[in-house]
Scaffold this active site. Structure first.
Site, mmCIF file in Angstrom:
data_model
loop_
_atom_site.group_PDB
_atom_site.id
_atom_site.type_symbol
_atom_site.label_atom_id
_atom_site.label_comp_id
_atom_site.label_asym_id
_atom_site.label_seq_id
_atom_site.Cartn_x
_atom_site.Cartn_y
_atom_site.Cartn_z
ATOM 1 N N GLY A 36 0.840 -1.212 0.000
ATOM 2 C CA GLY A 36 0.000 0.000 0.000
ATOM 3 C C GLY A 36 0.869 1.254 0.000
ATOM 4 N N HIS A 37 1.863 1.274 0.891
ATOM 5 C CA HIS A 37 2.774 2.427 0.933
ATOM 6 C C HIS A 37 3.500 2.586 -0.405
ATOM 7 C CE1 HIS A 37 2.879 1.301 5.390
ATOM 8 N NE2 HIS A 37 2.495 2.556 5.424
ATOM 9 N N SER A 187 -2.003 -3.430 5.694
ATOM 10 C CA SER A 187 -1.852 -2.563 6.858
ATOM 11 C C SER A 187 -0.720 -3.112 7.718
ATOM 12 C CB SER A 187 -3.146 -2.556 7.670
ATOM 13 O OG SER A 187 -2.908 -1.995 8.945
HETATM 14 P P1 AMP Z 1 0.850 4.639 7.899
HETATM 15 O O1 AMP Z 1 2.273 4.227 7.749
HETATM 16 O O2 AMP Z 1 -0.055 3.543 8.335
HETATM 17 O O3 AMP Z 1 0.694 5.913 8.703
HETATM 18 O O4 AMP Z 1 0.343 5.002 6.428
HETATM 19 C C1 AMP Z 1 1.028 5.939 5.622
HETATM 20 C C2 AMP Z 1 0.204 6.244 4.406
HETATM 21 O O5 AMP Z 1 -0.012 5.038 3.664
HETATM 22 C C3 AMP Z 1 -1.193 6.818 4.720
HETATM 23 O O6 AMP Z 1 -1.487 7.855 3.797
HETATM 24 C C4 AMP Z 1 -2.091 5.626 4.513
HETATM 25 O O7 AMP Z 1 -3.414 5.976 4.172
HETATM 26 C C5 AMP Z 1 -1.393 4.915 3.369
HETATM 27 N N1 AMP Z 1 -1.785 3.496 3.313
HETATM 28 C C6 AMP Z 1 -1.742 2.589 4.330
HETATM 29 N N2 AMP Z 1 -2.217 1.398 3.921
HETATM 30 C C7 AMP Z 1 -2.580 1.560 2.624
HETATM 31 C C8 AMP Z 1 -3.141 0.673 1.623
HETATM 32 N N3 AMP Z 1 -3.446 -0.591 1.903
HETATM 33 N N4 AMP Z 1 -3.361 1.178 0.387
HETATM 34 C C9 AMP Z 1 -3.065 2.474 0.097
HETATM 35 N N5 AMP Z 1 -2.530 3.352 0.988
HETATM 36 C C10 AMP Z 1 -2.290 2.892 2.228
#
Ligand code: AMP
Length: 283
Positions: A36-37, A187
């Site tokens: 996702g990232h 996630s």
């Molecule tokens: P985090 O590291 O969880 O704070 O996420 C960093 C960024 O990655 C945020 O903008 C999230 O919305 C995005 N993100 C996390 N999981 C996904 C995913 N499965 N698909 C797309 N973007 C994601």
């Protein structure tokens, strides 16, 4: 790819790039990077000239329901993945660097009731912590564009409003959720699931698809659809916090005239609190 830990080093590079006319794109993350990232990094390259990724586990957005100390941290793998994505600069500061007094947002951040709804109701202070760190990162990095995932939909809406409220000259780009084959959204918190829970986790997206189908086939009783979805998740072994059908623009309750709907869910499975959502166009 450069890796920097201090604001001074970061500023020096960003100022140089800006003086050369480059458009700076920021992708803020908490690390433990997954597909996702990486989709966000790929998108970022289409939005400007230099891609900056921040990796910062923000203590302010953790409460007692999730331990800051046990949040997964994988810096070496993260740097290797970012190198493969041709990221230009990684900013990996310590807490004290970001929360130094001089990086405090210059204006007061208006409080909005949305910060206390949905996930905010179950995680008090969570969105205030996110808004604080994002405002600081925007102030420190001064990107032209910042990229966020639709996966954290309430966060995305709150950040769009933050940019408006504080007048940051930053474009916000949103990227659709990247999913595993069975529909589970990638996630970092999926690593809290055991094998049995991981197999059940697909029910979140299946439930969202079911709600989408019901709305698209003309069901109008929003609270009945929400309740049915909560029951379905409970039967599958989740402890749902909420299923909510909202206006995708501002997360107000959806009505018959709403053009874009978002269905949001937050549910516990074992030690993991999973969130997900699906978007629907009504007209
Ligand atoms: P985090 O590291 O969880 O704070 O996420 C960093 C960024 O990655 C945020 O903008 C999230 O919305 C995005 N993100 C996390 N999981 C996904 C995913 N499965 N698909 C797309 N973007 C994601």
């Amino acid at each position: 790819m450069q890796t920097v830990t201090t604001v001074a080093e970061l500023r020096q590079q960003i100022n140089m790039w800006k003086s050369q006319g480059n458009k700076i794109v920021l992708v803020p993350t908490m690390g433990n990077l997954h597909a996702g990232h990486l989709k966000l990094m790929k998108h970022a390259h289409h939005c400007g000239d230099k891609v900056v990724c921040s990796i910062f586990v923000n203590a302010l957005q953790f409460d007692r329901s999730e331990d800051l100390k046990t949040y997964p941290r994988t810096p070496e793998q993260d740097l290797a993945a970012l190198q493969d994505e041709n990221v230009d600069l990684v900013f990996m500061p310590e807490h004290e660097e970001v929360y130094a007094e001089e990086h405090q947002p210059q204006q007061d951040i208006p409080k909005h009731s949305l910060n206390e709804q949905l996930c905010g109701e179950y995680r008090p202070g969570f969105f205030d912590g996110i808004v604080e760190v994002v405002a600081r990162l925007f102030h420190i990095i001064r990107p032209d564009v910042a990229v966020f995932g639709e996966k954290d939909y309430q966060q995305l809406i709150i950040i769009k409003r933050l940019v408006q409220d504080l007048g940051f000259p930053i474009e916000i780009e949103q990227v659709p959720t990247q999913r595993e084959e069975d529909g589970l959204a990638y996630s970092s918190r999926n690593s809290y699931l055991n094998v049995e829970e991981r197999a059940k986790a697909k029910h979140i997206f299946a439930t969202l698809l079911d709600v989408k189908n019901q709305i698209e086939s003309g069901s109008k009783d929003i609270s009945a659809i929400e309740k049915q979805a909560m029951d379905r998740l409970s039967q599958a072994g989740f402890r749902p916090d909420y299923v909510a059908i909202r206006d995708a623009k501002d997360l107000d309750p959806a009505s018959y005239s709403t053009e874009f709907i978002v269905v949001l869910v937050a549910a516990w499975l074992g030690q993991a609190r999973l969130i997900d959502n699906i978007l629907l166009q009504m007209r």
